[in-house]
Design a protein around this motif. Structure first.
Motif, PDB file in Angstrom:
ATOM      1  N   LYS A 276       1.360   5.431  -1.565  1.00 19.31           N
ATOM      2  CA  LYS A 276       2.058   6.213  -2.394  1.00 19.31           C
ATOM      3  C   LYS A 276       3.293   6.959  -1.499  1.00 19.31           C
ATOM      4  O   LYS A 276       4.103   7.658  -2.054  1.00 19.31           O
ATOM      5  CB  LYS A 276       1.632   7.027  -3.205  1.00 19.31           C
ATOM      6  CG  LYS A 276       0.742   6.732  -4.354  1.00 19.31           C
ATOM      7  CD  LYS A 276       0.321   7.824  -5.381  1.00 19.31           C
ATOM      8  CE  LYS A 276      -0.769   7.156  -6.336  1.00 19.31           C
ATOM      9  NZ  LYS A 276      -2.088   8.064  -6.523  1.00 19.31           N
ATOM     10  N   GLU A 277       2.836   7.103  -0.238  1.00 16.49           N
ATOM     11  CA  GLU A 277       3.477   7.619   0.753  1.00 16.49           C
ATOM     12  C   GLU A 277       4.258   6.765   1.701  1.00 16.49           C
ATOM     13  O   GLU A 277       3.987   6.605   2.695  1.00 16.49           O
ATOM     14  CB  GLU A 277       2.742   8.728   1.444  1.00 16.49           C
ATOM     15  CG  GLU A 277       1.948   9.448   0.509  1.00 16.49           C
ATOM     16  CD  GLU A 277       0.584  10.223   1.105  1.00 16.49           C
ATOM     17  OE1 GLU A 277       0.541  10.166   2.257  1.00 16.49           O
ATOM     18  OE2 GLU A 277      -0.093  10.840   0.349  1.00 16.49           O
ATOM     19  N   PRO A 278       5.476   6.251   1.164  1.00 20.02           N
ATOM     20  CA  PRO A 278       5.998   4.985   1.713  1.00 20.02           C
ATOM     21  C   PRO A 278       6.431   5.138   3.305  1.00 20.02           C
ATOM     22  O   PRO A 278       6.608   4.323   4.042  1.00 20.02           O
ATOM     23  CB  PRO A 278       7.098   4.696   0.670  1.00 20.02           C
ATOM     24  CG  PRO A 278       7.493   6.014   0.128  1.00 20.02           C
ATOM     25  CD  PRO A 278       6.280   6.510  -0.005  1.00 20.02           C
ATOM     26  N   ASN A 279       6.991   6.316   3.434  1.00 13.49           N
ATOM     27  CA  ASN A 279       7.667   6.419   4.708  1.00 13.49           C
ATOM     28  C   ASN A 279       7.015   7.054   5.774  1.00 13.49           C
ATOM     29  O   ASN A 279       7.366   6.926   6.899  1.00 13.49           O
ATOM     30  CB  ASN A 279       9.172   7.404   4.366  1.00 13.49           C
ATOM     31  CG  ASN A 279      10.488   6.429   4.801  1.00 13.49           C
ATOM     32  OD1 ASN A 279      10.055   5.418   5.355  1.00 13.49           O
ATOM     33  ND2 ASN A 279      11.517   6.760   4.239  1.00 13.49           N
ATOM     34  N   MET A 280       5.729   7.502   5.560  1.00 13.62           N
ATOM     35  CA  MET A 280       4.966   8.103   6.307  1.00 13.62           C
ATOM     36  C   MET A 280       4.261   7.041   7.305  1.00 13.62           C
ATOM     37  O   MET A 280       4.026   5.981   7.248  1.00 13.62           O
ATOM     38  CB  MET A 280       4.019   9.071   5.870  1.00 13.62           C
ATOM     39  CG  MET A 280       4.461  10.237   5.046  1.00 13.62           C
ATOM     40  SD  MET A 280       3.155  11.279   4.298  1.00 13.62           S
ATOM     41  CE  MET A 280       2.265  11.574   5.855  1.00 13.62           C
TER      42      MET A 280
ATOM     43  N   LEU B  50       0.608  -1.160  -0.125  1.00 12.83           N
ATOM     44  CA  LEU B  50       0.106   0.200  -0.010  1.00 12.83           C
ATOM     45  C   LEU B  50       0.848   1.390   0.067  1.00 12.83           C
ATOM     46  O   LEU B  50       2.084   1.260   0.089  1.00 12.83           O
ATOM     47  CB  LEU B  50      -0.978   0.117   1.212  1.00 12.83           C
ATOM     48  CG  LEU B  50      -0.598   0.461   2.498  1.00 12.83           C
ATOM     49  CD1 LEU B  50      -1.815   0.695   3.375  1.00 12.83           C
ATOM     50  CD2 LEU B  50       0.422  -0.404   3.073  1.00 12.83           C
TER      51      LEU B  50
END
Lengths: 89, 368
Positions: free
Chosen positions: A7-11, A5
């Motif tokens: 698109k904001e991988p590190n958040m 899941l």
């Protein structure tokens, strides 16, 4: 199909995911995140079971949601709303 | 979940906070340490609503992509540009960070090499198992939230003796920079909003020195607007009664002692090192590296990388000052002109939790 899941991988995702499948030997499985089936690794938690709510970060479940504490926070929020509204309103 | 975003709840919390803030000296500046908090505060317009009641939120160093200095990004670029048959697996935002050697995204990999974007570090391990003819390197930056997963990978790779796998990591700890910020005395802050998911791993204790030794209040908060306002309300309460502590306003996710399995794993696989942060400079024992027993999986050791601190900032980019809380992103001359999310000049405009990116994305909502 299972996807990874975000698109904001590190958040830090705020919304907990519900565990739907656990393979104990692999310490991994699948979670439901807002209706999407997502792979997750459960090696960082003990005794994860289907039906548990977990916080998943970069594919790893890092915390199990404590239902009792969640209820207490919700009760606190309700109390704050009641206090701020005029009585009898 | 709705209660944490409910209009009635938010306005009641703002009212409570406003009342508590009134007798306190203004503006009351609170540092939100975590980049995802910055995101929520701007996304829901809390920034402006809080300013109206005398509370100024200041972004802290909690964006791993942002605080990872140039030299580490450049080491990753060098690896994939100069070696054959490498796969560099990394998080998407890491590929867009501009360096003096351009970005990973614009790097032409050497023969047979490629750059792969992964969501979970675990995917890089799967790649190494499947593609034995390639050397797979996971390149990742992260705080305590991400660190246990990277420790897990190193241990797993060692157990399987996976010789074509290694890790180039920039692993950062949250408490040491807080100490550095307090020691420097550069910025006037009244309290700290502590990150929710870092705390899910480390618990409350690592922040206690902030209250005990420096007298600053703080609260661990979750990522919904209601969570953040609960945290701020607790910080003001502590200021009012003069009893600073570390309150846990995210107890549904953060156990007081953190996650014992993750902490044990980190201890087993990693050891502290002095580390160089973008903007903040050298901070003692603020980073982690793989222990000697795992050095075969440490890309820095395996490929003899010479990562030298202080390779200099990008021309004109003031990410460093933004990360220290010295300026707001809008005070940078490049902001919104030469530098925007589509053509970033520095990492704070790249990352989804970078202060510049967040200020740019929600500029209409929070402008005064």
């Amino acid at each position: 199909m299972v996807i990874y899941l975000s698109k904001e991988p590190n958040m830090c995702l705020a919304i907990p995911a519900k565990v739907i499948e656990v393979d104990e030997a692999l310490q991994a499985g699948k979670v439901d995140y807002l209706g999407t089936k997502v792979k997750a690794n459960f090696a960082l938690l003990e005794g994860v079971q289907a039906g548990d709510w977990v916080i998943v970060h970069a594919g790893f479940a890092i915390s199990k949601l404590d239902e009792q504490e969640a209820r207490e926070t919700l009760a606190l929020l309700r109390e704050i709303v009641e206090k701020s509204e005029p009585a009898g309103g | 979940m709705n209660a944490y975003r409910d209009k009635k709840v938010i306005s009641a919390l703002l009212k409570t906070i406003g009342k508590k803030a009134k007798p306190l000296p203004t503006p009351c500046r609170i540092m939100e340490v975590c980049g995802t908090h910055t995101m929520t505060i701007h996304k829901y317009g809390l920034k402006k609503m809080l300013e109206e009641i005398g509370i100024e939120m200041v972004s802290g160093p909690g964006c791993p992509v942002c605080i990872t200095p140039n030299e580490i990004h450049e080491a990753a670029i060098t690896l994939v540009a100069r070696h054959e048959n490498f796969i560099l697996a990394t998080f998407g935002d890491m590929t867009r960070v501009p360096t003096r050697m351009d970005s990973l995204q614009n790097t032409i990999p050497h023969r047979g090499s490629s750059i792969r974007i992964v969501y979970s570090p675990q995917e890089s391990l799967e790649l190494a198992r499947q593609k034995k003819e390639k050397s797979v390197i996971f390149f990742g930056a992260g705080f305590e939230t991400t660190i246990p997963s990277i420790a897990f990978l190193a241990k797993q790779a060692a157990q399987e003796n996976l010789k074509n796998y290694s890790i180039l990591s920039a692993l950062w700890l949250i408490p040491p920079p807080l100490k550095a910020i307090l020691e420097s005395g550069e910025i006037k802050i009244s309290g700290f909003l502590y990150p929710g998911h870092v705390s899910a791993i480390i618990g409350r204790k690592p922040y206690e020195f902030v209250a005990r030794d420096y007298g600053f209040p703080g609260a661990i908060a979750g990522f919904e607007p209601g969570d953040i306002l609960l945290g701020i309300s607790s910080i003001l309460e502590q200021m009012k009664n003069g009893k600073p502590r570390v309150s846990n306003e995210y107890s549904r996710v953060v156990p007081s002692d953190g996650n014992p399995i993750a902490l044990r794993l980190m201890e087993e696989v990693l050891e502290p090192k002095d580390a160089h942060w973008r903007g903040l400079g050298l901070i003692p024992k603020s980073g982690l590296k793989l222990r000697k027993a795992f050095e075969n999986w440490d890309a820095e050791v395996k490929y003899g990388l010479d990562i030298r601190a202080g390779s200099g900032d990008l021309p004109g980019c003031r990410c460093g000052d933004v990360l220290r809380g010295l300026i707001s992103p809008t005070e940078c001359a490049l902001f919104g002109k030469k530098c925007a999310p589509d053509f970033p000049c520095g990492p704070c405009m790249v990352s989804f939790e970078g202060s510049c990116f967040v200020h740019y994305k929600y500029r209409e909502l929070n402008s005064r």
